[in-house]
Design a protein around this motif. Structure first.
Motif, PDB file in Angstrom:
ATOM      1  N   GLY A 249       0.736  -1.101   0.185  1.00 31.91           N
ATOM      2  CA  GLY A 249       0.017  -0.086   0.124  1.00 31.91           C
ATOM      3  C   GLY A 249       0.894   1.349  -0.221  1.00 31.91           C
ATOM      4  O   GLY A 249       0.164   2.404   0.120  1.00 31.91           O
ATOM      5  N   GLY A 250       2.151   1.058  -0.221  1.00 28.21           N
ATOM      6  CA  GLY A 250       3.242   2.333  -0.196  1.00 28.21           C
ATOM      7  C   GLY A 250       3.014   3.028   1.161  1.00 28.21           C
ATOM      8  O   GLY A 250       3.091   4.193   1.269  1.00 28.21           O
ATOM      9  N   VAL A 251       2.971   2.194   2.240  1.00 25.21           N
ATOM     10  CA  VAL A 251       3.202   2.797   3.473  1.00 25.21           C
ATOM     11  C   VAL A 251       4.380   2.327   4.190  1.00 25.21           C
ATOM     12  O   VAL A 251       4.888   1.194   3.983  1.00 25.21           O
ATOM     13  CB  VAL A 251       2.026   2.441   4.556  1.00 25.21           C
ATOM     14  N   ALA A 265       3.002  12.434   7.671  1.00 20.03           N
ATOM     15  CA  ALA A 265       3.158  13.164   6.305  1.00 20.03           C
ATOM     16  C   ALA A 265       4.388  13.012   5.541  1.00 20.03           C
ATOM     17  O   ALA A 265       4.740  13.094   4.408  1.00 20.03           O
ATOM     18  CB  ALA A 265       2.930  14.677   6.519  1.00 20.03           C
ATOM     19  N   ARG A 268       4.960   9.378   4.232  1.00 19.10           N
ATOM     20  CA  ARG A 268       4.082   9.208   3.107  1.00 19.10           C
ATOM     21  C   ARG A 268       4.669  10.022   1.942  1.00 19.10           C
ATOM     22  O   ARG A 268       4.081   9.789   0.778  1.00 19.10           O
ATOM     23  CB  ARG A 268       2.577   9.190   3.536  1.00 19.10           C
ATOM     24  N   GLY A 269       5.100  11.270   2.255  1.00 19.57           N
ATOM     25  CA  GLY A 269       5.372  12.143   1.080  1.00 19.57           C
ATOM     26  C   GLY A 269       6.528  11.761   0.369  1.00 19.57           C
ATOM     27  O   GLY A 269       6.422  11.888  -1.041  1.00 19.57           O
ATOM     28  N   TRP A 271       6.724   8.882  -0.617  1.00 17.01           N
ATOM     29  CA  TRP A 271       6.247   7.693  -1.553  1.00 17.01           C
ATOM     30  C   TRP A 271       5.410   8.515  -2.578  1.00 17.01           C
ATOM     31  O   TRP A 271       5.680   8.314  -3.883  1.00 17.01           O
ATOM     32  CB  TRP A 271       5.146   7.060  -0.853  1.00 17.01           C
ATOM     33  N   LEU A 272       4.927   9.641  -2.382  1.00 17.13           N
ATOM     34  CA  LEU A 272       4.210  10.532  -3.165  1.00 17.13           C
ATOM     35  C   LEU A 272       5.244  11.102  -4.027  1.00 17.13           C
ATOM     36  O   LEU A 272       4.817  11.367  -5.472  1.00 17.13           O
ATOM     37  CB  LEU A 272       3.288  11.679  -2.443  1.00 17.13           C
ATOM     38  N   GLY A 273       6.336  11.351  -3.627  1.00 18.86           N
ATOM     39  CA  GLY A 273       7.498  12.217  -4.337  1.00 18.86           C
ATOM     40  C   GLY A 273       7.805  11.157  -5.574  1.00 18.86           C
ATOM     41  O   GLY A 273       8.020  11.690  -6.567  1.00 18.86           O
ATOM     42  N   ASN A 275       6.154   8.837  -6.747  1.00 23.22           N
ATOM     43  CA  ASN A 275       5.212   8.828  -7.850  1.00 23.22           C
ATOM     44  C   ASN A 275       5.117   9.875  -8.707  1.00 23.22           C
ATOM     45  O   ASN A 275       4.692   9.577 -10.040  1.00 23.22           O
ATOM     46  CB  ASN A 275       3.641   8.579  -6.975  1.00 23.22           C
ATOM     47  N   LEU A 276       5.309  10.957  -8.043  1.00 22.13           N
ATOM     48  CA  LEU A 276       5.347  12.067  -9.125  1.00 22.13           C
ATOM     49  C   LEU A 276       6.531  12.283 -10.078  1.00 22.13           C
ATOM     50  O   LEU A 276       5.992  12.487 -11.292  1.00 22.13           O
ATOM     51  CB  LEU A 276       5.581  13.327  -8.146  1.00 22.13           C
TER      52      LEU A 276
ATOM     53  N   THR B 319      -4.787   1.671   3.276  1.00 14.64           N
ATOM     54  CA  THR B 319      -3.889   0.397   3.674  1.00 14.64           C
ATOM     55  C   THR B 319      -3.980   0.357   5.354  1.00 14.64           C
ATOM     56  O   THR B 319      -3.836  -0.354   5.966  1.00 14.64           O
ATOM     57  CB  THR B 319      -2.730   0.425   3.177  1.00 14.64           C
ATOM     58  N   VAL B 345      -2.647  15.167   7.377  1.00 13.95           N
ATOM     59  CA  VAL B 345      -1.703  14.528   6.586  1.00 13.95           C
ATOM     60  C   VAL B 345      -1.919  14.897   5.055  1.00 13.95           C
ATOM     61  O   VAL B 345      -0.842  15.329   4.430  1.00 13.95           O
ATOM     62  CB  VAL B 345      -1.353  13.130   6.772  1.00 13.95           C
ATOM     63  N   ASN B 349       0.976  17.324   2.789  1.00 13.36           N
ATOM     64  CA  ASN B 349       1.423  16.714   1.360  1.00 13.36           C
ATOM     65  C   ASN B 349       0.936  17.405   0.104  1.00 13.36           C
ATOM     66  O   ASN B 349       1.586  17.693  -0.684  1.00 13.36           O
ATOM     67  CB  ASN B 349       1.247  15.243   1.348  1.00 13.36           C
ATOM     68  N   TRP B 353       3.426  19.212  -2.488  1.00 17.66           N
ATOM     69  CA  TRP B 353       3.688  18.547  -3.996  1.00 17.66           C
ATOM     70  C   TRP B 353       2.803  19.253  -4.884  1.00 17.66           C
ATOM     71  O   TRP B 353       3.319  19.511  -6.166  1.00 17.66           O
ATOM     72  CB  TRP B 353       2.965  17.012  -3.806  1.00 17.66           C
TER      73      TRP B 353
END
Lengths: 432, 432
Positions: A249-251, A265, A268-269, A271-273, A275-276, B319, B345, B349, B353
């Motif tokens: 789950g990307g955690v 934050a 998880r950020g 992972w978001l980065g 993904n970006l 998740t 959170v 983020n 982003w």
């Protein structure tokens, strides 16, 4: 808790086991956690500390002053102490170690010298061992001198005079055997021991394969130094499974429902980065086809279909392969067979869904060529997805990277890029 | 195997335990599986059958003729038989049941009457019980009449004259106690029993909480009818975790690396079909903005960014919540707190982003308004994603739908739709 019924709460805390209190502390809000911790008596706190989950332990230990911690440490056994000592402030750790008897200090230092995640760290040093040449009546007399056996003692370990591990003598054998039986005749000499440096994961597999309750741990020379019990193995299995689920789950693994906002934050950020970056790679591919998009708006509308379907199909294959790897079912020898099988599954589903997508597009945009192109692109992307679903985890594994963590990101990048590229590319060749 | 070294293979099969052979059979190709199965002797086959994983068992049983199956069944104990009987052909099942002694037939029928996934199905009926008022010396004399205790016997169950369960007497207590001790004085009267109709999941939790090796199973009246041992519980935990992982990857639970192509394609196709419907919902939203896409091609290019980032962020929250639910950490009482935390959170983020995406878009398309709009759309979608990540699993759970299976699909649909809607919607309002 939620009604602030203090007397009732106090009563609950007084009557609950340390483990139950520890369980309660994980599943409440951080603010409530501190309140409940304050309500506990000092002796109760020291009982609860070893049971606390590793991520909330440091926070609660911080709430205690040094003198309290020192007292708490004194009541713990060496194995518990080894587990929690890392979370104590340095000066307290120092004085605790100094205050230990030489014997215990040596045991503690030995346990601490094993790397995290090894059998040595998992084991308890509390282990009953008997010599091979005594009789059951001697063993029974010796056992009766014990008030209580260490918890989860299903067997005694058998050693020779120098402490080398020889085998296991089950309590079940002692109670069924006649008093004259000799240990050596009743012990299971083939009962494996694990070395102190074996990995947790191997130990767990051994327990599952052999249905063990406990196993002996030996040092490099084969001398008995402790035992691992099934409760710790259950924790290992639970933890491994939990990690696999969180990663999918990307955690991050330290993350928790009740973690504070800022660290959550941040973690998880990351992972978001990542993904970006991958999204921008896909988006860059789309940018290459501005001309086509400018002329045929239907391309922009239908574009997400191929990428999304590829992502799902690829992820299905990836999930199966990752599970297969965890169960040691995937090897170089069957890789080719798996690739062929997954390609066949991808092709079959490709045919079915490409056909359906073509029909829907035809009804919507009344454009035969466009429908043909999206169908072909979808088919191509499902093939690529199936292939990547096998090859990405195999490659990552060979590079010693955990496929559960990064596999899905890489896969989605591939299916996005190929999905957009095949659809927009074919469209610019044949429709412009 | 891979070198077709038959003599070596035969030797391996002769010396391996039934469990090891069963493990081998799961991790090879279906064609090899049949070959190896043929190599096994009939007695070996009957030993291996109970260990076979449920999904490959029917296929291998089919390879055997009725007479062989009948002989195999005769060598199994009632508990193993209950596990495998469902895979036998009907006429064989019938004659096996008829051939059983009345006693065993009754036991078998009782076990089969419990629903799958209940404590009754998990338990073994082989259980040693003693009366509460005898002394240890009597117990020991009785135990010594046994050649061997049932595997994983850590304790005897204590019952009264009518068979009602009273408590547990650990072997560890028997060997440390004096021969005159009475069972009633040494037994753990507080040791829980589980009812035959308790769910597997509850049983597993109890084992983990109390660190048990075995637990008594009682009927509705409280009479002892069997016991569950930790090895079966480890299987339950392993299986549950495995299911959660497979579901999160959109794979059905029966699916396996080595399943045949057609059923694989069909099962995974279902999931692809569901995804196709949700993609077309998102694509339909895009279609609403054909006018805007026609005028500004950059919209088509950047469009996937908001949807994809929302999907990742939402999935992270989802998740964590699903894991929290599995660990009984989520309730109506902390739902509001969780929503607020996840929104915070998401907002944090979102700010970071959105800012970065705005800069990249500005550098790429040199359009301030466009950059502003994608930043706002991304921020909105991350908030919606966080909110949905909490609310979707809570709602599904209340509707008694498994969030692990359908949560991700619903979430992705929401984040796709909101991602496209907010970006393209804002763009058509402010840029056209």
């Amino acid at each position: 808790i939620h009604n602030n019924n203090l007397p009732l709460l106090r009563e609950f805390l007084d009557t609950s086991s340390p483990r139950e209190i520890a369980d309660l502390l994980v599943s409440i809000l951080p603010t409530q956690r501190t309140i409940i911790w304050e309500l506990l008596s000092e002796p109760k706190k020291s009982e609860v500390i070893p049971w606390l989950r590793a991520d909330i332990r440091p926070g609660l230990i911080e709430e205690m002053d040094d003198a309290q911690l020192f007292i708490a440490a004194e009541t713990m056994d060496v194995d518990d102490l080894a587990d929690v000592l890392g979370d104590f402030p340095d000066q307290v750790t120092q004085s605790i170690i100094e205050a230990l008897e030489t014997d215990n200090r040596k045991r503690l230092e030995t346990v601490l010298s094993y790397p995290e995640g090894s059998a040595g760290r998992l084991m308890r040093t509390e282990v009953l061992s008997v010599r091979k040449d005594v009789t059951f009546s001697v063993v029974l007399r010796w056992l009766r001198r014990h008030e209580k056996l260490p918890s989860l003692t299903d067997a005694l370990m058998v050693t020779d005079e120098e402490g080398y591990y020889l085998g296991k003598l089950e309590l079940a054998n002692i109670v069924t055997g006649s008093p004259e039986t000799k240990v050596i005749d009743a012990m299971v000499g083939t009962a494996e021991a694990v070395r102190f440096d074996a990995e947790e994961h191997e130990v767990a597999s051994l327990f599952e394969k052999r249905e063990l309750i406990s196993v002996a741990v030996t040092d490099a020379d084969g001398k008995l130094c402790g035992r691992i019990t099934v409760d710790d193995v259950v924790n290992v299995i639970r933890h491994e499974a939990d990690q696999a689920f969180l990663k999918s789950g990307g955690v991050a693994q330290e993350e928790d429902l009740f973690s504070p906002i800022m660290p959550s934050a941040r973690r998880r950020g990351v992972w978001l980065g990542i993904n970006l970056i991958t999204v921008f790679m896909a988006v860059w591919v789309i940018g290459l086809f501005e001309a086509a998009l400018n002329q045929i708006v239907a391309l922009a509308v239908l574009m997400p279909v191929t990428a999304s379907m590829g992502g799902i199909a690829g992820n299905q294959t990836l999930t199966l392969i990752i599970r297969g790897q965890a169960m040691d079912q995937v090897s170089r020898l069957n890789a080719l067979w798996l690739v062929r099988k997954e390609l066949a599954v991808g092709a079959l589903n490709g045919l079915v869904w490409a056909f359906l997508v073509a029909i829907v597009s035809l009804l919507w945009f009344k454009d035969t060529y466009l429908s043909l192109i999206i169908a072909i692109a979808l088919f191509i992307n499902l093939l690529v997805a199936s292939l990547s679903g096998v090859l990405i985890p195999l490659t990552l594994k060979r590079m010693k990277i955990d496929p559960a963590l990064s596999g899905a990101v890489i896969l989605t990048t591939v299916t996005d890029v190929v999905g957009f590229l095949s659809f927009l590319g074919l469209a610019s060749i044949f429709l412009l």
